[in-house]
Enzyme design. Sequence first.
Site, short mmCIF file in Angstrom:
data_model
loop_
_atom_site.label_atom_id
_atom_site.label_comp_id
_atom_site.label_asym_id
_atom_site.label_seq_id
_atom_site.Cartn_x
_atom_site.Cartn_y
_atom_site.Cartn_z
N GLY A 1 0.83 -1.22 0.00
CA GLY A 1 0.00 0.00 0.00
C GLY A 1 0.85 1.26 0.00
O GLY A 1 2.10 1.19 -0.04
N ASN B 1 -3.01 -8.39 0.43
CA ASN B 1 -3.93 -9.17 -0.42
C ASN B 1 -4.29 -8.40 -1.69
O ASN B 1 -5.07 -8.85 -2.50
CB ASN B 1 -5.20 -9.58 0.35
CG ASN B 1 -6.07 -8.38 0.72
OD1 ASN B 1 -5.66 -7.23 0.52
ND2 ASN B 1 -7.24 -8.65 1.25
N GLY C 1 -3.93 -2.36 -2.20
CA GLY C 1 -2.50 -2.22 -2.46
C GLY C 1 -2.19 -2.52 -3.92
O GLY C 1 -3.05 -2.99 -4.67
N VAL D 1 -4.83 -11.03 5.80
CA VAL D 1 -4.55 -11.23 7.23
C VAL D 1 -5.79 -11.46 8.08
O VAL D 1 -5.69 -11.65 9.29
CB VAL D 1 -3.73 -10.07 7.85
CG1 VAL D 1 -2.35 -9.99 7.26
CG2 VAL D 1 -4.45 -8.74 7.76
N SER E 1 -5.27 -2.27 5.60
CA SER E 1 -6.66 -1.80 5.69
C SER E 1 -6.96 -0.87 4.53
O SER E 1 -6.10 -0.07 4.15
CB SER E 1 -6.90 -1.00 6.98
OG SER E 1 -8.24 -0.52 7.01
N GLY F 1 -2.09 -12.34 17.69
CA GLY F 1 -1.81 -13.75 18.00
C GLY F 1 -0.43 -14.14 17.49
O GLY F 1 0.33 -14.84 18.17
N LYS G 1 2.24 -12.61 19.68
CA LYS G 1 2.34 -13.36 20.95
C LYS G 1 3.14 -14.64 20.74
O LYS G 1 4.06 -14.96 21.50
CB LYS G 1 0.93 -13.67 21.44
CG LYS G 1 0.84 -14.57 22.63
CD LYS G 1 -0.61 -14.58 23.14
CE LYS G 1 -0.91 -15.85 23.90
NZ LYS G 1 -1.66 -16.81 23.10
N TYR H 1 -14.91 2.09 9.35
CA TYR H 1 -13.48 2.34 9.53
C TYR H 1 -13.20 2.78 10.97
O TYR H 1 -12.35 2.20 11.65
CB TYR H 1 -13.05 3.43 8.55
CG TYR H 1 -11.56 3.71 8.50
CD1 TYR H 1 -10.66 2.73 8.07
CD2 TYR H 1 -11.05 4.95 8.85
CE1 TYR H 1 -9.30 3.00 7.99
CE2 TYR H 1 -9.69 5.23 8.77
CZ TYR H 1 -8.82 4.25 8.34
OH TYR H 1 -7.47 4.51 8.26
#
Length: 319
Positions: A14, A36, A40, A61, A79, A106, A109, A149
């Site tokens: 992007g 994806n 972008g 994602v 986004s 996730g 982490k 948004y």
Amino acid sequence: MSNKPKVLITGGAGFLGSHLCDRFLKEGYEVVAMDNLITGNLANISHLFGVDGFTYVKHDVTNYTFVEGRLDYILHFASPASPIDYLKLPIQTLKVGAMGTHKILGLAKEKGARVLIASTSEVYGDPLIHPQTEDYWGNVNPIGYRGVYDEAKRFMEAMTMAYNRYHGVETRIIRIFNTYGPRMRLDDGRALPAFAGQALRGEDITVFGDGSQTRSFCYVDDLVEGIYRLLLSDYDQPVNIGNPAEISILEFAEEVVRLTDSGSKIIFKDLPQDDPKVRKPDITVAKEVLGWEPKVDRKEGLAKTIEYFKSQVHGVPQV
Ligand code: UDP
């Protein structure tokens, strides 16, 4: 195996993501760009294919997201981000802000990576205090067209703080104010690409409302410097990054007409729903915590950006 720090940049193809790829490669990082391509464009990173340390992965994602091997940092920039884009892609916008952020946290982490998430001045909605400080909670219409948004980004911040507090993930939150520069899409509907495209094609310039609404425009290199500093800082609260130089949209349109030497005339169209009347960052926190403030003034930034738009309008290959 390389000893370089490794960063995953979502939304890497992007406008902002591609500039971040450039900067982190320049700083000696290994960069994985993920996109994806719904908003972008591979043209933004085509100059990086074959560069040592750069990889591109086509991936959405909002699905389970994994990166092989070690990962030190994640910049979550995936986004749709212009009002036209998120009006066209409302569900995808909500999904990437909510489910996408969940997947990214996730992954952070799992890998023990530090994650910086791209939030926005839109969390302040149509603000009732001016300029906007980070401790202002905002004035957002959850069911308006911008709600997809604004609320996704507000959820994103809540989720990020939850992972920070509950799982001890190292998180950083940037609230990005209006930013411009080369690689903005001419058709993304934002004020600058719209005005510049119209001015360069000799079409009427469409100012929405009476043009008295204000914005504050930050050049992309300044923003990238702020992101770089925030990522490497130890500050886990939200930080506004933007240029406090405020201008009305009508004056901005006139500035673009002047800088493009265009004969276009300005016409007025209806103001979209919930269009914020004012926007200007208070950057006291960025100054104090990061020693950051913008360096590029609008005249210089617009000159570079208009050169880029010229190459797009006239079909010259981009840099
Ligand atoms: N705008 C405009 N004409 C256009 C596109 C945008 O007058 O062709 C206005 C828009 O209504 C808003 C401001 O310019 O008041 C900035 O819009 P942009 O889409 O760049 O981003 P926003 O700050 O609203 O998210």
